[in-house]
Design a protein around this motif. Structure first.
Motif, PDB file in Angstrom:
ATOM      1  N   ARG A   1       1.588   8.742  -5.335  1.00 22.77           N
ATOM      2  CA  ARG A   1       0.563   9.754  -5.503  1.00 22.77           C
ATOM      3  C   ARG A   1       1.076  11.114  -5.031  1.00 22.77           C
ATOM      4  O   ARG A   1       0.922  12.113  -5.727  1.00 22.77           O
ATOM      5  CB  ARG A   1      -0.664   9.338  -4.690  1.00 22.77           C
ATOM      6  CG  ARG A   1      -1.873  10.195  -4.879  1.00 22.77           C
ATOM      7  CD  ARG A   1      -2.989   9.731  -3.982  1.00 22.77           C
ATOM      8  NE  ARG A   1      -2.626   9.886  -2.587  1.00 22.77           N
ATOM      9  CZ  ARG A   1      -3.256   9.286  -1.582  1.00 22.77           C
ATOM     10  NH1 ARG A   1      -4.246   8.469  -1.827  1.00 22.77           N
ATOM     11  NH2 ARG A   1      -2.883   9.483  -0.342  1.00 22.77           N
ATOM     12  N   LYS A  36       0.029  13.658   5.243  1.00 22.53           N
ATOM     13  CA  LYS A  36       0.283  12.404   4.519  1.00 22.53           C
ATOM     14  C   LYS A  36       1.479  11.678   5.129  1.00 22.53           C
ATOM     15  O   LYS A  36       1.475  10.452   5.245  1.00 22.53           O
ATOM     16  CB  LYS A  36       0.568  12.689   3.046  1.00 22.53           C
ATOM     17  CG  LYS A  36      -0.585  13.308   2.332  1.00 22.53           C
ATOM     18  CD  LYS A  36      -1.642  12.317   1.986  1.00 22.53           C
ATOM     19  CE  LYS A  36      -2.759  13.015   1.261  1.00 22.53           C
ATOM     20  NZ  LYS A  36      -3.972  12.247   1.223  1.00 22.53           N
ATOM     21  N   THR A  67      14.279  13.974 -15.677  1.00 22.44           N
ATOM     22  CA  THR A  67      15.587  14.505 -16.057  1.00 22.44           C
ATOM     23  C   THR A  67      15.405  15.993 -16.364  1.00 22.44           C
ATOM     24  O   THR A  67      15.254  16.395 -17.500  1.00 22.44           O
ATOM     25  CB  THR A  67      16.118  13.742 -17.266  1.00 22.44           C
ATOM     26  OG1 THR A  67      15.085  13.678 -18.230  1.00 22.44           O
ATOM     27  CG2 THR A  67      16.532  12.362 -16.907  1.00 22.44           C
ATOM     28  N   THR A 108       0.793  -1.228   0.000  1.00 23.83           N
ATOM     29  CA  THR A 108       0.000   0.000   0.000  1.00 23.83           C
ATOM     30  C   THR A 108       0.826   1.280   0.000  1.00 23.83           C
ATOM     31  O   THR A 108       0.519   2.188  -0.781  1.00 23.83           O
ATOM     32  CB  THR A 108      -0.960  -0.012   1.200  1.00 23.83           C
ATOM     33  OG1 THR A 108      -1.347  -1.338   1.451  1.00 23.83           O
ATOM     34  CG2 THR A 108      -2.152   0.840   0.938  1.00 23.83           C
ATOM     35  N   GLU A 158       1.672   6.102  10.331  1.00 19.52           N
ATOM     36  CA  GLU A 158       0.606   5.316  10.934  1.00 19.52           C
ATOM     37  C   GLU A 158       0.604   3.904  10.346  1.00 19.52           C
ATOM     38  O   GLU A 158       0.399   2.924  11.042  1.00 19.52           O
ATOM     39  CB  GLU A 158      -0.717   6.017  10.620  1.00 19.52           C
ATOM     40  CG  GLU A 158      -1.852   5.713  11.559  1.00 19.52           C
ATOM     41  CD  GLU A 158      -3.052   6.563  11.213  1.00 19.52           C
ATOM     42  OE1 GLU A 158      -4.159   6.029  11.224  1.00 19.52           O
ATOM     43  OE2 GLU A 158      -2.878   7.769  10.903  1.00 19.52           O
ATOM     44  N   LEU A 159       0.841   3.855   9.025  1.00 16.96           N
ATOM     45  CA  LEU A 159       0.846   2.558   8.369  1.00 16.96           C
ATOM     46  C   LEU A 159       2.049   1.723   8.780  1.00 16.96           C
ATOM     47  O   LEU A 159       1.953   0.514   8.892  1.00 16.96           O
ATOM     48  CB  LEU A 159       0.904   2.749   6.847  1.00 16.96           C
ATOM     49  CG  LEU A 159      -0.371   2.955   6.078  1.00 16.96           C
ATOM     50  CD1 LEU A 159      -0.019   3.220   4.630  1.00 16.96           C
ATOM     51  CD2 LEU A 159      -1.251   1.740   6.152  1.00 16.96           C
ATOM     52  N   TYR A 214       0.551   5.256  -2.262  1.00 17.82           N
ATOM     53  CA  TYR A 214       0.390   6.564  -1.639  1.00 17.82           C
ATOM     54  C   TYR A 214       1.605   7.442  -1.910  1.00 17.82           C
ATOM     55  O   TYR A 214       1.478   8.627  -2.222  1.00 17.82           O
ATOM     56  CB  TYR A 214       0.173   6.423  -0.127  1.00 17.82           C
ATOM     57  CG  TYR A 214      -1.070   5.656   0.231  1.00 17.82           C
ATOM     58  CD1 TYR A 214      -2.061   5.436  -0.723  1.00 17.82           C
ATOM     59  CD2 TYR A 214      -1.268   5.167   1.505  1.00 17.82           C
ATOM     60  CE1 TYR A 214      -3.191   4.734  -0.408  1.00 17.82           C
ATOM     61  CE2 TYR A 214      -2.406   4.472   1.827  1.00 17.82           C
ATOM     62  CZ  TYR A 214      -3.364   4.245   0.866  1.00 17.82           C
ATOM     63  OH  TYR A 214      -4.488   3.549   1.176  1.00 17.82           O
ATOM     64  N   GLY A 274       4.153   1.857  13.462  1.00 15.72           N
ATOM     65  CA  GLY A 274       3.617   1.019  14.519  1.00 15.72           C
ATOM     66  C   GLY A 274       3.422  -0.419  14.096  1.00 15.72           C
ATOM     67  O   GLY A 274       3.163  -1.292  14.915  1.00 15.72           O
ATOM     68  N   ASN A 275       3.551  -0.660  12.819  1.00 12.51           N
ATOM     69  CA  ASN A 275       3.241  -1.989  12.294  1.00 12.51           C
ATOM     70  C   ASN A 275       4.264  -3.013  12.782  1.00 12.51           C
ATOM     71  O   ASN A 275       5.458  -2.827  12.620  1.00 12.51           O
ATOM     72  CB  ASN A 275       3.250  -1.927  10.769  1.00 12.51           C
ATOM     73  CG  ASN A 275       2.742  -3.188  10.153  1.00 12.51           C
ATOM     74  OD1 ASN A 275       3.228  -4.272  10.448  1.00 12.51           O
ATOM     75  ND2 ASN A 275       1.744  -3.063   9.317  1.00 12.51           N
ATOM     76  N   ARG A 276       3.757  -4.063  13.359  1.00 15.96           N
ATOM     77  CA  ARG A 276       4.669  -4.999  13.997  1.00 15.96           C
ATOM     78  C   ARG A 276       5.574  -5.698  12.984  1.00 15.96           C
ATOM     79  O   ARG A 276       6.756  -5.907  13.223  1.00 15.96           O
ATOM     80  CB  ARG A 276       3.890  -6.038  14.789  1.00 15.96           C
ATOM     81  CG  ARG A 276       4.704  -6.606  15.918  1.00 15.96           C
ATOM     82  CD  ARG A 276       3.888  -7.544  16.769  1.00 15.96           C
ATOM     83  NE  ARG A 276       2.519  -7.101  16.885  1.00 15.96           N
ATOM     84  CZ  ARG A 276       1.500  -7.953  16.899  1.00 15.96           C
ATOM     85  NH1 ARG A 276       1.692  -9.235  16.749  1.00 15.96           N
ATOM     86  NH2 ARG A 276       0.268  -7.500  17.045  1.00 15.96           N
ATOM     87  N   ILE A 277       5.016  -6.059  11.839  1.00 16.08           N
ATOM     88  CA  ILE A 277       5.827  -6.759  10.838  1.00 16.08           C
ATOM     89  C   ILE A 277       6.976  -5.864  10.393  1.00 16.08           C
ATOM     90  O   ILE A 277       8.131  -6.279  10.289  1.00 16.08           O
ATOM     91  CB  ILE A 277       4.956  -7.143   9.618  1.00 16.08           C
ATOM     92  CG1 ILE A 277       3.771  -7.971  10.064  1.00 16.08           C
ATOM     93  CG2 ILE A 277       5.773  -7.878   8.587  1.00 16.08           C
ATOM     94  CD1 ILE A 277       2.746  -8.185   8.988  1.00 16.08           C
ATOM     95  N   GLU A 332       0.418   9.871   7.920  1.00 15.94           N
ATOM     96  CA  GLU A 332      -0.331   8.691   7.502  1.00 15.94           C
ATOM     97  C   GLU A 332       0.611   7.513   7.200  1.00 15.94           C
ATOM     98  O   GLU A 332       0.345   6.388   7.579  1.00 15.94           O
ATOM     99  CB  GLU A 332      -1.142   9.048   6.258  1.00 15.94           C
ATOM    100  CG  GLU A 332      -2.352   8.192   6.061  1.00 15.94           C
ATOM    101  CD  GLU A 332      -3.288   8.820   5.054  1.00 15.94           C
ATOM    102  OE1 GLU A 332      -2.967   8.776   3.852  1.00 15.94           O
ATOM    103  OE2 GLU A 332      -4.329   9.370   5.458  1.00 15.94           O
TER     104      GLU A 332
END
Ligand code: SF4
Ligand code: SF4
Lengths: 151, 369
Positions: free
Chosen positions: B136, B185, B154, B129, B191-192, B133, B195-198, B188
């Motif tokens: 974008r 952003k 270039t 994911t 946040e993704l 983002y 903290g994500n354990r993996i 964000e």
């Protein structure tokens, strides 16, 4: 304790999923629907080259000064000219531009003293052969004609 | 016999040059004991285009577009370094307005470069994911660049002595709008990921490179800062007016993958701060200093280095008094940082090797030149 609960209920993963969910909102969709809708590129976009002509009589603006050919780092512009015996002025005979070697740096455009050579907003330069990438004067004056598909 | 089946000899494995997670055409010969990496050996040169040699056959002005093709995700920084080097050789300085515009574009490009790094690195670790983002948001930066100079990657945005293009109408507003849009952003992404354990388990404590090792290998940029060393050329030897801006140098603690990630995230926020200050301080005035049409620097040599997104980017130019450089040598940050790969990767697992290559943030166009 709180940590353990977070672990059991996979809180960190759910937080991430919530972000993903929030971004489903259509206002975040930015994908362009090319070729259904052609993107609008910037005004200064350095795309396909063009030799500008005088809009009134269709004569070329080029004065065959060779400055663009000298400015180009890749040496890919060849200006062919002939001296007119009567007027004693240089006349443009041919002009070749090898788009396959061009890196669209814009140096030739900057060098042109009469705003004849210009890099335009056309960006569809694909063709079927290597020879097709070498543009002659006619092609440069008319501009590329990419196929427009109807769906 | 059982011994021949369960053979425990070392295994030599080729990773790349077409492995998706080597970010280009890097080939790593990995010596393995089961899953454990015993040693690595990098084979580079698949993208060698002889940029330094090309320079010897081009005039100073003509060579400028070629430097964009080294680190193509941060081409504005490349151009800035080259222009500064030639300006020093000539003894001219860009006009105040040109300097501020240069800072704005370079910092925006730093954000774009770090965003691309974050997205692709997250993809390597298995988080798809963030890539979408990041791309974008990066698009906004590229649009500003496209509107400013007509190209997205270039760019060839700067010229020796200043700028070729005046800023377009609405440039300041667009930069500020990007800054406002970007900070939430960035939160964000954190946040993704943060903290994500993996993510944490894959990054924490992997690929440690201490500050002493960084210095020994010449590693610069976010990697040395992650090891706790406050070393940033924008502060250490300010160029292009960086001394006028107020920003912090984020540092890490352990020098592992996770710290490098955090340092880069914080650097993007600091870049936003610099952009805001620079837009507020944008002076009016000419954009091009007085440089002769035909650039013919006096005999001499210079070395100018700048803080590119990936580390110290240096240009060493020798002039023999003609219109073409006698020798141009580039010190690309990725090339030097890549040396430390073996040191970091020894003892880790194969899957971690991917993460380590990822956080080194290499661009093969720059490694091979
Ligand atoms: S854009 Fe650059 S490479 Fe292409 S023809 Fe002009 S000067 Fe040469
Ligand atoms: S620089 Fe302009 S006027 Fe001179 S030869 Fe080229 S296109 Fe013609």
């Amino acid at each position: 304790m709180k940590k353990l609960l977070r672990k059991i209920f996979l809180a960190d993963l759910l937080e991430g999923l919530w972000v993903t969910f929030r971004n489903q909102d259509p206002k975040y969709i930015v994908t362009e629907q090319y070729p259904f809708a052609r993107p609008k590129v910037g005004e200064r976009y350095r795309g396909a080259p063009r030799l500008n002509t005088n809009p009134e009589n269709g004569e070329t603006l080029c004065i065959s000064c060779d400055l663009c050919a000298l400015a180009c780092p890749e040496n890919l512009i060849v200006v062919g000219w002939e001296r007119n015996a009567q007027t004693k002025r240089k006349e443009l005979v041919n002009f070749t531009y090898d788009t396959s070697r061009c890196m669209f740096c814009g140096l030739c455009e900057d060098a042109c003293p009469v705003d004849c050579l210009e890099l335009t907003q056309d960006f569809e330069l694909a063709n079927y052969s290597r020879d097709g990438a070498i543009w002659d004067r006619q092609m440069l004056e008319e501009g590329p004609k990419p196929a427009r598909y109807k769906f | 016999m059982a011994e021949t089946y369960l053979d425990s000899t070392e295994l030599v494995l080729n990773m790349g040059p077409q492995h998706p997670s080597t970010h280009g055409v890097l080939r790593v010969i990995v010596k393995l004991d089961g899953e454990k990496v015993l040693g690595t050996d990098c084979v580079i040169g698949y993208l060698h285009r002889g940029v330094e040699k090309i320079a010897e056959n081009r005039t100073y002005t003509q060579f400028a577009p070629y430097v964009d093709r080294m680190d193509y995700v941060a081409s504005v920084s490349n151009g800035l370094g080259y222009c500064l080097a030639v300006e020093k050789l000539l003894g001219v300085e860009a006009t105040p307005r040109a300097q501020v515009v240069r800072v704005i574009l370079t910092e925006l490009n730093r954000i774009a470069s770090h965003l691309l790094w974050l997205g692709t690195h997250a993809l390597d670790i298995g988080a798809i994911t963030p890539l979408f983002y990041c791309m974008r948001e990066r698009e906004y930066v590229l649009n500003i660049l496209e509107k400013y100079c007509g190209a997205r990657l270039t760019t060839h945005a700067f010229r020796i002595g200043g700028l070729q293009y005046e800023t377009y109408e609405g440039f300041e507003q667009e930069c500020l709008a990007f800054c406002d849009m970007f900070l939430p952003k960035a939160d964000e992404y954190e946040e993704l990921l943060t903290g994500n354990r993996i993510w944490v388990e894959r990054m924490r404590g992997v690929g440690i490179l201490s500050a002493a090792d960084c210095k020994a290998y010449g590693v610069t940029g976010p990697m040395i800062r992650a090891a706790g060393e406050k070393w940033d050329l924008r502060k250490a030897q300010p160029y292009s007016g960086y001394q006028n801006y107020d920003f912090d140098i984020p540092t890490g603690e352990f020098g592992d993958n996770f710290d490098r990630y955090l340092v880069r995230m914080e650097e993007m926020r600091q870049s936003v701060r610099i952009v805001r200050q620079a837009v507020a301080a944008l002076p009016a005035g000419p954009i091009m200093a007085k440089v002769p049409k035909v650039i013919k620097p006096p005999v001499g040599e210079v070395y100018v280095s700048i803080e590119a997104p990936k580390g110290e980017l240096g240009y060493y130019i020798v002039s023999d008094g003609s219109t073409q450089p006698y020798r141009v040598r580039v010190r690309p940050p990725s090339f030097v940082n890549l040396q430390a790969l073996d040191k970091m990767a020894k003892g880790c697992l194969v899957a971690d090797l991917v993460a380590i290559i990822g956080t080194t943030d290499i661009v093969l166009g720059e490694v091979d030149r």
